[in-house]
Write an enzyme that holds these catalytic residues in place. Structure first.
Site, PDB file in Angstrom:
ATOM      1  N   HIS A  86       8.620 -23.271 -32.766  1.00 30.40           N
ATOM      2  CA  HIS A  86       8.459 -23.481 -31.525  1.00 30.40           C
ATOM      3  C   HIS A  86       7.538 -22.121 -30.808  1.00 30.40           C
ATOM      4  CE1 HIS A  86      12.341 -22.048 -29.968  1.00 30.40           C
ATOM      5  NE2 HIS A  86      11.568 -21.917 -29.155  1.00 30.40           N
ATOM      6  N   ASP A 131      12.991 -25.811 -36.992  1.00 31.10           N
ATOM      7  CA  ASP A 131      12.293 -24.993 -36.048  1.00 31.10           C
ATOM      8  C   ASP A 131      12.263 -23.267 -36.748  1.00 31.10           C
ATOM      9  OD1 ASP A 131      11.336 -23.922 -33.838  1.00 31.10           O
ATOM     10  OD2 ASP A 131      13.269 -24.022 -32.701  1.00 31.10           O
ATOM     11  N   GLN A 217      16.156 -17.609 -22.634  1.00 33.34           N
ATOM     12  CA  GLN A 217      14.879 -17.626 -22.468  1.00 33.34           C
ATOM     13  C   GLN A 217      14.372 -16.217 -22.970  1.00 33.34           C
ATOM     14  OE1 GLN A 217      16.073 -19.653 -20.010  1.00 33.34           O
ATOM     15  NE2 GLN A 217      15.826 -21.262 -21.365  1.00 33.34           N
ATOM     16  N   GLY A 218      13.456 -16.219 -23.978  1.00 35.69           N
ATOM     17  CA  GLY A 218      12.878 -15.021 -24.440  1.00 35.69           C
ATOM     18  C   GLY A 218      13.967 -14.322 -25.661  1.00 35.69           C
ATOM     19  N   ASP A 219      14.847 -15.354 -26.079  1.00 36.75           N
ATOM     20  CA  ASP A 219      15.342 -14.830 -27.263  1.00 36.75           C
ATOM     21  C   ASP A 219      15.088 -15.784 -28.427  1.00 36.75           C
ATOM     22  OD1 ASP A 219      17.144 -12.737 -26.271  1.00 36.75           O
ATOM     23  OD2 ASP A 219      18.651 -14.091 -25.239  1.00 36.75           O
ATOM     24  N   SER A 220      14.154 -16.904 -28.074  1.00 33.04           N
ATOM     25  CA  SER A 220      13.765 -17.758 -29.256  1.00 33.04           C
ATOM     26  C   SER A 220      13.188 -17.047 -30.409  1.00 33.04           C
ATOM     27  CB  SER A 220      12.748 -18.699 -28.667  1.00 33.04           C
ATOM     28  OG  SER A 220      13.423 -19.850 -27.743  1.00 33.04           O
TER      29      SER A 220
END
Length: 272
Positions: A86, A131, A217-220
Site C-alpha cells: 500500500h 501487503d 502512521q508513517g511506520d507502514s
C-alpha cells in the site's frame, strides 16, 4: 502509511506525503484504522512514528530504511528494499522514491540517500492481504541486510518494531528512529478485534489489555522482527494496518512474511 481503502474501516500506517514538517519528532509504534492507500512517490517527509517507543541507538538496526513517500522499509539485499504494497502505486519502472539509510537521525549529514529504479507490488494486491512490495535501488547501500522468515517458526513471542512514524495517534512524524517491543496476538483473539483479518496472510501483535505500544502512521512498510535461534535478526512481519494507534483491544496488523517468503525472494531475484 496507514490509509483507508474500500475494503477496510481501518487505517494503514502510511503517512501523507508532505503533510507534516520535521518540526515535531517522536517515534512510537501504534495501530492504524482502515487500510488507507498510501501516497506513492515524491520526496515528501513521513508523518508518524512508533508509539510507546524509545530512541534507537546509531547502528542498532542498520537495515532500517526510510522512504520518501512516508513509509518505512528494510534492506532485503543491498539494493532491494522490502516494504508494504500500500506504500507504492503498482509495479514497473519508478525513479520517484528516495531511500534514506545508515542513520537514526533523518537530519544526520551521514545519511545515505539512493533513488529507486523499479517497483514490484505483490501480484493480486487489492488492499486486503498480500501487503508487500519491493523497491529496486539505483545503487547498493553498504549496510547489513535483514533476513526474512521462511516459515512460521518465529511467528510467536515478543517482537521488535522500529520506525520514524508518529509516536501517538494523530501525531507527527519523527526525526529519530524509535523502537519498542510488542507481544504476539493469536489469530482468534485478533479476529475478535478485526473480523476481516486475513488469516494466514496477516500477523497481529500488541498489548491487548493496556495498549500503549504500537506502530502508527508513517511506520507502514517497516519490519517487525525478532532474534532467531542463532541470535540473528529475522523479519516476521511488515507494518500494514490497524484501528488507530496503540488502542487497548486493537493490536497492530502485519503482513505475515513467511507466507510470502518464496514470492518475495523470486521477485527480488528477478530484479537482479
Amino acid at each position: 502509511m496507514r490509509t483507508t481503502t474500500k475494503h477496510r474501516k481501518h487505517l494503514t500506517r502510511a503517512a501523507a506525503v508532505g503533510a507534516v514538517a520535521l518540526a515535531a519528532f517522536s517515534l512510537s509504534p501504534a495501530a492504524a484504522t482502515a487500510r488507507p492507500a498510501a501516497t506513492p512517490g515524491g520526496d515528501g517527509e513521513p508523518s508518524a512514528t512508533v508509539v510507546g517507543g524509545t530512541r534507537a541507538q546509531q547502528g542498532q538496526f542498520p537495515f532500517m530504511v526510510r522512504l520518501s513517500m512516508g513509509c518505512g522499509g528494510s534492506l532485503l539485499t543491498k539494493d532491494v528494499v522490502l516494504t508494504a504494497a500500500h506504500c507504492v502505486d503498482g509495479s514497473g519502472p519508478d525513479t520517484s522514491i528516495t531511500a534514506t539509510a545508515g542513520v537514526v537521525d533523518l537530519r544526520d549529514p551521514a545519511a545515505v540517500k539512493v533513488r529507486s529504479t523499479e517497483v514490484v507490488q505483490a501480484p493480486g494486491y487489492d488492499g486486503q492481504g498480500k501487503d508487500w512490495a519491493l523497491i529496486k535501488l539505483a545503487k547498493p547501500i553498504d549496510q547489513p541486510t535483514l533476513a526474512i522468515a521462511k516459515d512460521d517458526t518465529y511467528n510467536k513471542g515478543d517482537f521488535t518494531i522500529a520506525g520514524w512514524g508518529a509516536d501517538r495517534e494523530g501525531g507527527a512524524q519523527q526525526r529519530y528512529l524509535l523502537t519498542a517491543q510488542v507481544p504476539y496476538v493469536d489469530d482468534v483473539t485478533c479476529k475478535s478485534a478485526y473480523p476481516d483479518l486475513v488469516e494466514g496472510e496477516e500477523l497481529c501483535a500488541g498489548r491487548m489489555d493496556t495498549g500503549g505500544v504500537d506502530t502508527c502512521q508513517g511506520d507502514s512498510g517497516g519490519p517487525m522482527f525478532r532474534k532467531d535461534d542463532a541470535g540473528q535478526w529475522v523479519q516476521v512481519g511488515i507494518v500494514s494496518w490497524g484501528d488507530g494507534c496503540a488502542r487497548p483491544g486493537k493490536p497492530g496488523v502485519y503482513t505475515e512474511v513467511s507466507t510470502f517468503a518464496s514470492d518475495i525472494q523470486a521477485a527480488a531475484d528477478q530484479l537482479g
